[in-house]
Each structure stands twice: as structure tokens, then as C-alpha cells.
Scaffold this active site. Structure first.
Site, PDB file in Angstrom:
ATOM      1  N   HIS A   1     -26.081   0.537  44.356  1.00  0.00           N
ATOM      2  CA  HIS A   1     -25.189  -0.176  43.429  1.00  0.00           C
ATOM      3  C   HIS A   1     -24.809  -1.536  44.018  1.00  0.00           C
ATOM      4  O   HIS A   1     -24.806  -2.556  43.331  1.00  0.00           O
ATOM      5  CB  HIS A   1     -23.889   0.607  43.201  1.00  0.00           C
ATOM      6  CG  HIS A   1     -24.033   1.859  42.368  1.00  0.00           C
ATOM      7  ND1 HIS A   1     -24.629   1.867  41.128  1.00  0.00           N
ATOM      8  CD2 HIS A   1     -23.621   3.126  42.600  1.00  0.00           C
ATOM      9  CE1 HIS A   1     -24.572   3.104  40.640  1.00  0.00           C
ATOM     10  NE2 HIS A   1     -23.975   3.892  41.519  1.00  0.00           N
TER      11      HIS A   1
ATOM     12  N   HIS B   1     -27.100   5.972  47.664  1.00  0.00           N
ATOM     13  CA  HIS B   1     -26.799   5.839  46.232  1.00  0.00           C
ATOM     14  C   HIS B   1     -25.810   4.689  46.019  1.00  0.00           C
ATOM     15  O   HIS B   1     -26.027   3.800  45.187  1.00  0.00           O
ATOM     16  CB  HIS B   1     -26.222   7.168  45.728  1.00  0.00           C
ATOM     17  CG  HIS B   1     -25.703   7.154  44.323  1.00  0.00           C
ATOM     18  ND1 HIS B   1     -26.237   7.936  43.335  1.00  0.00           N
ATOM     19  CD2 HIS B   1     -24.699   6.454  43.749  1.00  0.00           C
ATOM     20  CE1 HIS B   1     -25.576   7.721  42.208  1.00  0.00           C
ATOM     21  NE2 HIS B   1     -24.635   6.818  42.431  1.00  0.00           N
ATOM     22  N   GLU B   2     -24.715   4.685  46.813  1.00  0.00           N
ATOM     23  CA  GLU B   2     -23.690   3.638  46.666  1.00  0.00           C
ATOM     24  C   GLU B   2     -24.218   2.274  47.096  1.00  0.00           C
ATOM     25  O   GLU B   2     -23.915   1.265  46.469  1.00  0.00           O
ATOM     26  CB  GLU B   2     -22.439   3.990  47.477  1.00  0.00           C
ATOM     27  CG  GLU B   2     -21.660   5.172  46.938  1.00  0.00           C
ATOM     28  CD  GLU B   2     -21.270   5.022  45.473  1.00  0.00           C
ATOM     29  OE1 GLU B   2     -20.874   3.919  45.061  1.00  0.00           O
ATOM     30  OE2 GLU B   2     -21.385   6.013  44.736  1.00  0.00           O
TER      31      GLU B   2
HETATM   32 ZN   LIG Z   1     -23.290   5.840  41.276  1.00  0.00          ZN
END
Ligand SMILES: [Zn+2]
Length: 375
Positions: free
Chosen positions: A72, A68-69
Site C-alpha cells: 500500500h 501487504h502494508e
Molecule cells: Zn490492506
């Protein structure tokens, strides 16, 4: 922002750190799964399977948060922004990005890709669950739980309160429509604080209404408290950056610095310079050549009985050991250097000579004066 932890190496050029609170999460999740969840849902596995699948699920949960990170980070890097680090801690992950995005479109893509990744992962784990539920029960159990957790992660992060991903999406939309990033941040943070309070009161209400839910209530309140804090903190940071934007060091620095000779003792410096002038930082100059700076911090680190014997030359921070800025450098860069290196002040250099100093106090009074004048 959580600090410290164990470095896990670089992934796609981004250093990843594991905050100590993650070890608590690992133990808690493994224990909850191995001792309660799996035995409750799937009676008949061996103890080794319960704990083995429990630990594997915990690790994959960690990998899910990391992906998830990283999502980004990929979008941020593709937009030309530098990602300094990713830290995984008790509530998930935090990507430290060098600066805020400059366009609402970049912010939108950067924010939405995180929950998007979690949703895709959740769907993939549930697909594995449906494919294996009649054949490989431990794999199905692991996949079901991870699917559920990834979808929860996506939903939680889509709460429209800054600085959560959903709050960033909301901010980018308001920013895109109004063109005003400051008021968009204010709105999105206010909503973030609102959700924070909602979680805190919801958590307390849950505990009061039904004592057997005290753990869930406490957890909810804790997340709320974290959200409220994060919303206030990130708004302040953005507002600060915004006020410093477009201004240079020469507008805020201290110029009338008092020069100290390197041969003076620390005692003399304290009595003759520091106490008399009330300043906090002094350039050390010998024959017109700048050698370093001596600060209150340097002196505080020396025990009192050494003051008459140590010279300024021995106590100072030499110029090659400290960063410096130029009068035309921007105040946003200056603040970044002060924060990154955890410094209180920087010498301002023009060529080889120190023309002044810029301290945190200078930045604060610069902001304070402008805020008071409503500029
Ligand atoms: Zn996030």
C-alpha cells in the site's frame, strides 16, 4: 486507530511500529501451531521442531502482513502521498497516510495492491508446499499454513466494506462513476457497517448454535465490532475533512483575544482574565511583542498552592515551543497539526504578532454551523 507500541525502524522510508497486541498474536499463533496444529497434522517431529517451526511460521506471518502494508505504502508514495507510519496490530496492519487520495484511480491502485500482494505470497507459499511436501516436511508444513493464511488475508481484506481494502476499491469505483467522493464514502461505509453487524450476529449465532465453537464465534463478533467501529470512524473523518476543505484559518479563528502581561501571577490570570471572560486561551504580550500563550492546560498542570507565586512567564507555552498557523493557512492543515501534535489550540501569527487563536472548538463550531445550514 491503535496507538503506541515498539518502533521497528524504517523500511523504504516508512517507520514501522509493532503494537503491543501483536505480542499476544505472536504467542497465540506460536502456541496454537507448536502445541496443536503441527503435532496433529505431522506426528513424529521432535518437540524442538514443533516449537521452532511454530515460531518461524509466526514470524513469517508477521512479515506477510508487513509486506501487504508496504505494498500500500509503495503505491501511495509513487502517487506522491506521504506515508507517515505502518502499525501492525492484532487484526493486521494499518498504514497511516497523510491525506486521502485525490483521484479514484490512485485510491483503486493503492487499495488493490494489498490483497494482490497477499494473493501472490499465498500462491508462492503453496508452490513451496507442493515442491517440498515429500522431502522437507517441516518446511512444507510451514509453507502450507502461510499460504492458507495469506489467501485468507486477501479474501478478508477484499470484503467490500470501507475502510477495508475491498471497501476502498468499491468506493473508488463509485467515486469514479459519480464523481462524488462524499456520497461514495457514505455508501462504502454503510456497507462496511453492514458487514460489521453481519459478523457480530454471525458470531453470536455460532456460539448459541454450537457451544464448542464459542472461540470462533467470539473472534468473529470481535472482528465485526472492530469493522463497525472502523467504518463509522473513517466516514466521520472523511466527512470532516471534506467540510474543512477549501476554507482558511481566518474564517474560523477567534480574533478578540485578551492579552495577558507576562508579569501577572497565575492567580491573577485566573481571577481577572479566565473566570471573567470565559475564554480558554490567552496570548502573552510584553511591549507589543508576543512571547507565548497561556492556556487552561498550562494552569491545570500547576498545583493550586503555586498559583499566587508563579508568573505567567513561567507557566506559559513560549512561542518557540508551539507550532502556529497563518490566517491564510487551510483548515485541513490546521486540523492535521492539531491531531498530529495532540494540541487543543494554535496561535495564529501574522509576522511577529499573534492575531488570534484557533482551537478544536473553533473547528467544531465551524463544522456544526455549516452542517446545520446544510452547506
Ligand atoms: Zn490492506
Amino acid at each position: 486507530m491503535p496507538q503506541g507500541g515498539v518502533a521497528l525502524g524504517k523500511y523504504f522510508g516508512v517507520p514501522v511500529r509493532l503494537h503491543w497486541s501483536w505480542f499476544i498474536v505472536f504467542v497465540l499463533v506460536t502456541w496454537m501451531l507448536g502445541a496443536y496444529y503441527f503435532p496433529g497434522v505431522y506426528p513424529g517431529w521432535s518437540q524442538v521442531t514443533y516449537w521452532g517451526i511454530g515460531a518461524a511460521t509466526s514470524i513469517l506471518f508477521f512479515v506477510s502482513v508487513l509486506l501487504h502494508e508496504l505494498a500500500h505504502s509503495w503505491v501511495a508514495q509513487a502517487a506522491g502521498m506521504q506515508v507517515k507510519s505502518i502499525t501492525l496490530f492484532i487484526f493486521g496492519g494499518v498504514s497511516q497516510i497523510g491525506r486521502e487520495p485525490e483521484k479514484p484511480g490512485v485510491e483503486f491502485r493503492m487499495a488493490i495492491v494489498g490483497p494482490g500482494t497477499s494473493l501472490v505470497l499465498g500462491a508462492a507459499f503453496w508452490a513451496i508446499f507442493f515442491a517440498t511436501r515429500h522431502s522437507v516436511e517441516p518446511l512444507a508444513g510451514l509453507a502450507f499454513w502461510l499460504g492458507y493464511v495469506n489467501i485468507s488475508l486477501a479474501v478478508f481484506n477484499l470484503i467490500p466494506g470501507f475502510p477495508l481494502d475491498g471497501g476502498r476499491v468499491l468506493r473508488s469505483v463509485i467515486w469514479w462513476r459519480s464523481g462524488d467522493v462524499r456520497s461514495a464514502t457514505r455508501t462504502a461505509s454503510t456497507i462496511g457497517r453492514g458487514f460489521g453487524y453481519l459478523f457480530i450476529f454471525g458470531g453470536i449465532a455460532l456460539i448459541l448454535l454450537n457451544r464448542s465453537y464459542w472461540w470462533n464465534g467470539l473472534w468473529l463478533a470481535l472482528i465485526g465490532w472492530f469493522l463497525e467501529n472502523a467504518a463509522v470512524g473513517s466516514y466521520r473523518q472523511v466527512a470532516l475533512q471534506d467540510m474543512l476543505e477549501g476554507h482558511t484559518v481566518s474564517e474560523a479563528m477567534t480574533r478578540d483575544c485578551q492579552v495577558v502581561p507576562p508579569t501577572a501571577t497565575v492567580e491573577q490570570t485566573v481571577n481577572d482574565y479566565i473566570l471573567k471572560s470565559g475564554r480558554r486561551c490567552f496570548p502573552v504580550v510584553e511591549n507589543g511583542r508576543a512571547l507565548g500563550i497561556v492556556t487552561l492546560h498550562n494552569i491545570k498542570n500547576l498545583s493550586r498552592d503555586l498559583w499566587p507565586r508563579k508568573t505567567v512567564r513561567e507557566a506559559m507555552t513560549p512561542l518557540d515551543k508551539t507550532k502556529s498557523v497563518k490566517p491564510n493557512d487551510s483548515l485541513t492543515t490546521t486540523m492535521q497539526i492539531l491531531n498530529d501534535d495532540d494540541l487543543n489550540q494554535l496561535p495564529v501569527m501574522e509576522g511577529d504578532s499573534i492575531v488570534g487563536l484557533i482551537a478544536r472548538d473553533n473547528l467544531l463550531s465551524f463544522i456544526h454551523t455549516r452542517a446545520e445550514l446544510g452547506m
